[in-house]
Write a protein that holds these residues in place. Sequence first.
Motif, short mmCIF file in Angstrom:
data_model
loop_
_atom_site.label_atom_id
_atom_site.label_comp_id
_atom_site.label_asym_id
_atom_site.label_seq_id
_atom_site.Cartn_x
_atom_site.Cartn_y
_atom_site.Cartn_z
N VAL A 1 0.78 -1.22 -0.08
CA VAL A 1 0.12 0.00 -0.08
C VAL A 1 0.77 1.34 0.04
O VAL A 1 0.82 2.20 -0.82
CB VAL A 1 -0.86 -0.03 1.16
N LEU A 2 1.94 1.35 0.77
CA LEU A 2 2.67 2.36 1.08
C LEU A 2 3.45 2.81 -0.11
O LEU A 2 3.63 3.93 -0.54
CB LEU A 2 3.68 2.32 2.16
N LEU A 3 4.36 1.78 -0.66
CA LEU A 3 5.21 2.18 -1.89
C LEU A 3 4.59 1.91 -3.26
O LEU A 3 5.14 2.21 -4.03
CB LEU A 3 6.21 1.08 -1.89
N ASN A 4 3.47 1.27 -3.36
CA ASN A 4 2.78 0.89 -4.81
C ASN A 4 1.50 1.53 -5.08
O ASN A 4 1.30 2.38 -5.67
CB ASN A 4 2.83 -0.64 -4.84
N ALA B 232 -1.62 10.44 18.91
CA ALA B 232 -1.44 9.30 19.19
C ALA B 232 -2.92 8.63 19.15
O ALA B 232 -3.01 7.36 18.89
CB ALA B 232 -0.67 9.10 20.42
N GLY B 233 -3.78 9.32 19.93
CA GLY B 233 -5.16 8.58 19.92
C GLY B 233 -5.86 7.92 18.69
O GLY B 233 -6.18 7.04 18.35
N VAL B 234 -5.90 9.08 17.78
CA VAL B 234 -6.21 8.95 16.50
C VAL B 234 -5.37 7.75 15.80
O VAL B 234 -6.11 6.79 15.20
CB VAL B 234 -6.12 10.09 15.51
N PHE B 235 -4.28 7.65 16.11
CA PHE B 235 -3.31 6.53 15.44
C PHE B 235 -4.15 5.19 15.92
O PHE B 235 -4.14 4.24 15.25
CB PHE B 235 -1.89 6.89 15.60
N HIS B 236 -4.20 5.18 17.18
CA HIS B 236 -4.58 3.83 17.69
C HIS B 236 -5.87 3.41 17.57
O HIS B 236 -6.07 2.37 17.11
CB HIS B 236 -4.33 4.04 19.33
N VAL B 237 -6.71 4.63 17.32
CA VAL B 237 -8.17 3.85 16.86
C VAL B 237 -8.13 3.60 15.31
O VAL B 237 -8.75 2.53 14.76
CB VAL B 237 -9.16 5.48 16.62
N LEU B 238 -7.18 4.24 14.51
CA LEU B 238 -7.38 3.72 13.07
C LEU B 238 -6.60 2.31 13.22
O LEU B 238 -6.83 1.70 12.05
CB LEU B 238 -6.17 4.55 12.20
N VAL B 239 -5.49 2.27 13.94
CA VAL B 239 -4.88 0.83 14.12
C VAL B 239 -6.14 -0.30 14.28
O VAL B 239 -6.20 -1.45 13.92
CB VAL B 239 -3.64 0.66 14.81
N LEU C 221 -1.64 4.49 6.51
CA LEU C 221 -1.77 5.73 6.83
C LEU C 221 -1.19 6.31 8.07
O LEU C 221 -0.87 7.39 8.04
CB LEU C 221 -3.52 6.11 6.88
N VAL C 222 -1.39 5.30 9.11
CA VAL C 222 -0.83 5.53 10.38
C VAL C 222 0.66 5.88 10.36
O VAL C 222 1.48 6.93 10.93
CB VAL C 222 -1.08 4.45 11.28
N LEU C 223 1.19 4.89 9.48
CA LEU C 223 2.67 4.86 9.40
C LEU C 223 3.26 6.38 8.88
O LEU C 223 4.01 7.09 9.18
CB LEU C 223 3.17 3.84 8.48
N THR C 224 2.21 6.82 7.79
CA THR C 224 2.84 8.22 7.20
C THR C 224 2.50 8.96 8.13
O THR C 224 3.06 10.09 8.17
CB THR C 224 1.77 8.20 5.82
N GLY C 225 1.26 9.08 8.88
CA GLY C 225 0.94 10.08 9.95
C GLY C 225 1.93 10.19 10.94
O GLY C 225 2.17 11.38 11.32
N ILE C 226 2.48 9.27 11.44
CA ILE C 226 3.63 9.26 12.54
C ILE C 226 4.66 10.12 11.80
O ILE C 226 5.17 11.10 12.78
CB ILE C 226 4.08 7.80 12.84
#
Lengths: 230, 68
Positions: A55-58, B17-24, B42-47
Amino acid sequence: MRVRHVLIALALGIIGINLGWVLWLGVTGEGVARLADVALERVPESGVSNPVTAVLLNFRAYDTLLELAVLLAAILGIWSAGPALTGFLPGGPVLRSLTTSVVPLLILAAGYMLWVGGHAPGGAFQAGALLGAAGVMLSLAGQANAGLPSPRVLRLAIVLGVLVFTMSAVVLMATGAGFLSFPIAIAKWLILFIETAATLTIGATLAAAYLAGEPPAQERFPPQRGGSEL
Amino acid sequence: MHEPLLRKLIALNVTGAGVFHVLVAVAYRGLDAAPDPIPQALVLTGIVVAVSATALALVLGQRLGGRQ
């Protein structure tokens, strides 16, 4: 004054109810097509077997490209605020020897994270965070430039992620594949190539951000021995 | 460091952090199904975006504070 307070509370309440409703729909929504099914179904076409990396890279490569651009913008903003603040005092012998053994391990772990991201949890962000942590550690141990390379190399490292990502996309577009759409035959190596550049950029940017300004050209505290390169 | 700004930044990071946890948590699709990879990405990008924005805000606050 009181009316305004009531209005603010009312507006916040409405926003909260809306957000809760959206979350409720997202969690319990039935009969709604979820992107997960589409994404998981097409993971074999992405060149990697880890769905998150796919998802991230493609599939959503735009997100990652723009995220690297955000990192670049943030570090440019930090550098424009002025030179780095005076570093910490050189650490004691225990901290220094700990640094010389932990930093190489962090770099090794970052390389592992980068590679494993293709088929298991891991990837450029985790690897970059480890590199950034190595820089923070060196900075805490008293290295004024957090183990970052010379300014010229550092500038290259900071833009490398965006540069490699954009150039790959432009070359793909020129060869007829389309902007950021990886042909399956070379997708794996292209993703690995971009992730390597992104790892270096994320690591260098996080370590440079920790210095809170443009790092000095010369180290104020010369390293005791080894571990000066990120 | 400007204290109200520091408090706002901490509040913003706690909220984030709360939003990230909800998304996970939203990515969970049952015991026998793979989790939804999109919220996780999305969470990875968001962090990363949250960390860089916080760093920039801290530096600006420090320079505005005028001390150190």
